[in-house]
Design a protein around this motif. Structure first.
Motif, PDB file in Angstrom:
ATOM      1  N   LEU A  85     -16.538  -1.646 -71.618  1.00  0.00           N
ATOM      2  CA  LEU A  85     -16.311  -2.123 -72.984  1.00  0.00           C
ATOM      3  C   LEU A  85     -17.352  -1.560 -73.955  1.00  0.00           C
ATOM      4  O   LEU A  85     -17.021  -1.253 -75.105  1.00  0.00           O
ATOM      5  CB  LEU A  85     -16.318  -3.659 -73.024  1.00  0.00           C
ATOM      6  CG  LEU A  85     -15.118  -4.340 -72.361  1.00  0.00           C
ATOM      7  CD1 LEU A  85     -15.337  -5.850 -72.296  1.00  0.00           C
ATOM      8  CD2 LEU A  85     -13.833  -4.018 -73.082  1.00  0.00           C
ATOM      9  N   SER A  86     -18.577  -1.415 -73.498  1.00  0.00           N
ATOM     10  CA  SER A  86     -19.616  -0.816 -74.346  1.00  0.00           C
ATOM     11  C   SER A  86     -19.271   0.623 -74.677  1.00  0.00           C
ATOM     12  O   SER A  86     -19.486   1.086 -75.792  1.00  0.00           O
ATOM     13  CB  SER A  86     -20.975  -0.866 -73.655  1.00  0.00           C
ATOM     14  OG  SER A  86     -21.408  -2.179 -73.504  1.00  0.00           O
ATOM     15  N   LYS A  87     -18.748   1.331 -73.701  1.00  0.00           N
ATOM     16  CA  LYS A  87     -18.345   2.723 -73.917  1.00  0.00           C
ATOM     17  C   LYS A  87     -17.175   2.798 -74.903  1.00  0.00           C
ATOM     18  O   LYS A  87     -17.185   3.604 -75.833  1.00  0.00           O
ATOM     19  CB  LYS A  87     -17.971   3.365 -72.578  1.00  0.00           C
ATOM     20  CG  LYS A  87     -17.429   4.761 -72.665  1.00  0.00           C
ATOM     21  CD  LYS A  87     -18.522   5.735 -72.975  1.00  0.00           C
ATOM     22  CE  LYS A  87     -17.992   7.154 -72.906  1.00  0.00           C
ATOM     23  NZ  LYS A  87     -18.900   8.087 -73.522  1.00  0.00           N
ATOM     24  N   LEU A  88     -16.182   1.935 -74.714  1.00  0.00           N
ATOM     25  CA  LEU A  88     -14.980   1.980 -75.546  1.00  0.00           C
ATOM     26  C   LEU A  88     -15.196   1.428 -76.961  1.00  0.00           C
ATOM     27  O   LEU A  88     -14.737   2.018 -77.934  1.00  0.00           O
ATOM     28  CB  LEU A  88     -13.842   1.203 -74.874  1.00  0.00           C
ATOM     29  CG  LEU A  88     -13.329   1.766 -73.553  1.00  0.00           C
ATOM     30  CD1 LEU A  88     -12.319   0.813 -72.923  1.00  0.00           C
ATOM     31  CD2 LEU A  88     -12.723   3.134 -73.761  1.00  0.00           C
ATOM     32  N   ILE A  89     -15.897   0.316 -77.055  1.00  0.00           N
ATOM     33  CA  ILE A  89     -16.020  -0.377 -78.346  1.00  0.00           C
ATOM     34  C   ILE A  89     -17.270   0.037 -79.103  1.00  0.00           C
ATOM     35  O   ILE A  89     -17.222   0.324 -80.300  1.00  0.00           O
ATOM     36  CB  ILE A  89     -15.975  -1.905 -78.142  1.00  0.00           C
ATOM     37  CG1 ILE A  89     -14.601  -2.298 -77.577  1.00  0.00           C
ATOM     38  CG2 ILE A  89     -16.240  -2.642 -79.451  1.00  0.00           C
ATOM     39  CD1 ILE A  89     -14.494  -3.726 -77.123  1.00  0.00           C
ATOM     40  N   LEU A  90     -18.401   0.059 -78.407  1.00  0.00           N
ATOM     41  CA  LEU A  90     -19.676   0.350 -79.069  1.00  0.00           C
ATOM     42  C   LEU A  90     -20.056   1.824 -79.006  1.00  0.00           C
ATOM     43  O   LEU A  90     -21.085   2.221 -79.541  1.00  0.00           O
ATOM     44  CB  LEU A  90     -20.791  -0.498 -78.443  1.00  0.00           C
ATOM     45  CG  LEU A  90     -20.566  -2.011 -78.459  1.00  0.00           C
ATOM     46  CD1 LEU A  90     -21.666  -2.713 -77.686  1.00  0.00           C
ATOM     47  CD2 LEU A  90     -20.482  -2.523 -79.882  1.00  0.00           C
ATOM     48  N   LYS A  91     -19.257   2.618 -78.305  1.00  0.00           N
ATOM     49  CA  LYS A  91     -19.489   4.058 -78.161  1.00  0.00           C
ATOM     50  C   LYS A  91     -20.836   4.373 -77.511  1.00  0.00           C
ATOM     51  O   LYS A  91     -21.494   5.341 -77.845  1.00  0.00           O
ATOM     52  CB  LYS A  91     -19.376   4.787 -79.510  1.00  0.00           C
ATOM     53  CG  LYS A  91     -18.121   4.503 -80.295  1.00  0.00           C
ATOM     54  CD  LYS A  91     -16.898   5.001 -79.575  1.00  0.00           C
ATOM     55  CE  LYS A  91     -15.673   4.804 -80.460  1.00  0.00           C
ATOM     56  NZ  LYS A  91     -14.501   4.415 -79.724  1.00  0.00           N
ATOM     57  N   GLU A  92     -21.249   3.525 -76.556  1.00  0.00           N
ATOM     58  CA  GLU A  92     -22.503   3.757 -75.843  1.00  0.00           C
ATOM     59  C   GLU A  92     -22.282   4.741 -74.701  1.00  0.00           C
ATOM     60  O   GLU A  92     -21.200   4.829 -74.145  1.00  0.00           O
ATOM     61  CB  GLU A  92     -23.059   2.433 -75.301  1.00  0.00           C
ATOM     62  CG  GLU A  92     -23.524   1.498 -76.385  1.00  0.00           C
ATOM     63  CD  GLU A  92     -24.134   0.220 -75.839  1.00  0.00           C
ATOM     64  OE1 GLU A  92     -24.084  -0.004 -74.607  1.00  0.00           O
ATOM     65  OE2 GLU A  92     -24.656  -0.556 -76.647  1.00  0.00           O
ATOM     66  N   HIS A  93     -23.334   5.459 -74.361  1.00  0.00           N
ATOM     67  CA  HIS A  93     -23.280   6.460 -73.296  1.00  0.00           C
ATOM     68  C   HIS A  93     -23.567   5.801 -71.949  1.00  0.00           C
ATOM     69  O   HIS A  93     -24.453   4.965 -71.829  1.00  0.00           O
ATOM     70  CB  HIS A  93     -24.305   7.565 -73.576  1.00  0.00           C
ATOM     71  CG  HIS A  93     -24.389   8.587 -72.504  1.00  0.00           C
ATOM     72  ND1 HIS A  93     -23.384   9.505 -72.274  1.00  0.00           N
ATOM     73  CD2 HIS A  93     -25.343   8.829 -71.573  1.00  0.00           C
ATOM     74  CE1 HIS A  93     -23.733  10.270 -71.253  1.00  0.00           C
ATOM     75  NE2 HIS A  93     -24.910   9.884 -70.809  1.00  0.00           N
ATOM     76  N   ILE A  94     -22.812   6.205 -70.930  1.00  0.00           N
ATOM     77  CA  ILE A  94     -23.081   5.750 -69.567  1.00  0.00           C
ATOM     78  C   ILE A  94     -23.814   6.881 -68.854  1.00  0.00           C
ATOM     79  O   ILE A  94     -23.248   7.940 -68.596  1.00  0.00           O
ATOM     80  CB  ILE A  94     -21.774   5.394 -68.823  1.00  0.00           C
ATOM     81  CG1 ILE A  94     -21.062   4.238 -69.526  1.00  0.00           C
ATOM     82  CG2 ILE A  94     -22.064   5.040 -67.371  1.00  0.00           C
ATOM     83  CD1 ILE A  94     -19.732   3.860 -68.915  1.00  0.00           C
ATOM     84  N   SER A  95     -25.092   6.640 -68.568  1.00  0.00           N
ATOM     85  CA  SER A  95     -25.904   7.674 -67.921  1.00  0.00           C
ATOM     86  C   SER A  95     -25.485   7.853 -66.463  1.00  0.00           C
ATOM     87  O   SER A  95     -24.773   7.023 -65.894  1.00  0.00           O
ATOM     88  CB  SER A  95     -27.380   7.285 -67.988  1.00  0.00           C
ATOM     89  OG  SER A  95     -27.610   6.142 -67.188  1.00  0.00           O
ATOM     90  N   LEU A  96     -25.961   8.914 -65.853  1.00  0.00           N
ATOM     91  CA  LEU A  96     -25.652   9.181 -64.452  1.00  0.00           C
ATOM     92  C   LEU A  96     -26.191   8.070 -63.553  1.00  0.00           C
ATOM     93  O   LEU A  96     -25.509   7.613 -62.629  1.00  0.00           O
ATOM     94  CB  LEU A  96     -26.230  10.540 -64.021  1.00  0.00           C
ATOM     95  CG  LEU A  96     -25.983  10.931 -62.570  1.00  0.00           C
ATOM     96  CD1 LEU A  96     -24.482  11.035 -62.287  1.00  0.00           C
ATOM     97  CD2 LEU A  96     -26.679  12.231 -62.236  1.00  0.00           C
ATOM     98  N   LYS A  97     -27.417   7.599 -63.828  1.00  0.00           N
ATOM     99  CA  LYS A  97     -28.004   6.516 -63.032  1.00  0.00           C
ATOM    100  C   LYS A  97     -27.162   5.251 -63.137  1.00  0.00           C
ATOM    101  O   LYS A  97     -26.917   4.570 -62.144  1.00  0.00           O
ATOM    102  CB  LYS A  97     -29.431   6.231 -63.500  1.00  0.00           C
ATOM    103  CG  LYS A  97     -30.446   7.250 -63.038  1.00  0.00           C
ATOM    104  CD  LYS A  97     -31.792   7.019 -63.653  1.00  0.00           C
ATOM    105  CE  LYS A  97     -32.527   5.897 -63.008  1.00  0.00           C
ATOM    106  NZ  LYS A  97     -33.913   5.760 -63.508  1.00  0.00           N
TER     107      LYS A  97
END
Length: 114
Positions: A85-97
């Protein structure tokens, strides 16, 4: 449908709506308010806590059909929901870790469920 599956779906639904509430709180935290009262008594915060309240009832109800030891396993899915949801709504990056950590959580839930 198996009773355990139905109650697991209810529990996961509660976990998901709890993740939605966390996203709402994060959106609220990103805004500036003219007073402390408005910071804590705005629609995002009020709706978030109402959702948390509902999610708690989903969890309590679901424990009628799932073992107590299975609840925390399903609750770990909240990390997945919040990240997505953070990725979709807040446009946050999901790091490799973070991606590796989320993959380990998914693997753990799958292994325990079998």
């Amino acid at each position: 449908m198996d009773k355990r599956i139905l109650f697991s779906i209810i529990y996961i639904g509660g976990v998901f709506i709890s993740a939605v509430a966390q996203i709402l709180l994060k959106k609220s935290a990103g805004k500036t308010y003219e007073s402390r009262i408005k910071e804590y008594l705005n629609p995002y915060v009020i709706i978030s806590y109402a959702i948390f309240f509902g999610a708690t009832f989903c969890s309590i109800f679901a424990y009628k059909g799932i073992p107590l030891s299975f609840g925390p396993i399903l609750a770990a899915l909240e990390y997945i929901f919040v990240a997505v949801l953070s990725k979709l709504i807040l446009k946050e990056h999901i790091s490799l870790k973070k991606f590796i950590g989320l993959s380990i959580i998914i693997a753990g839930v799958i292994i325990y469920s079998l």
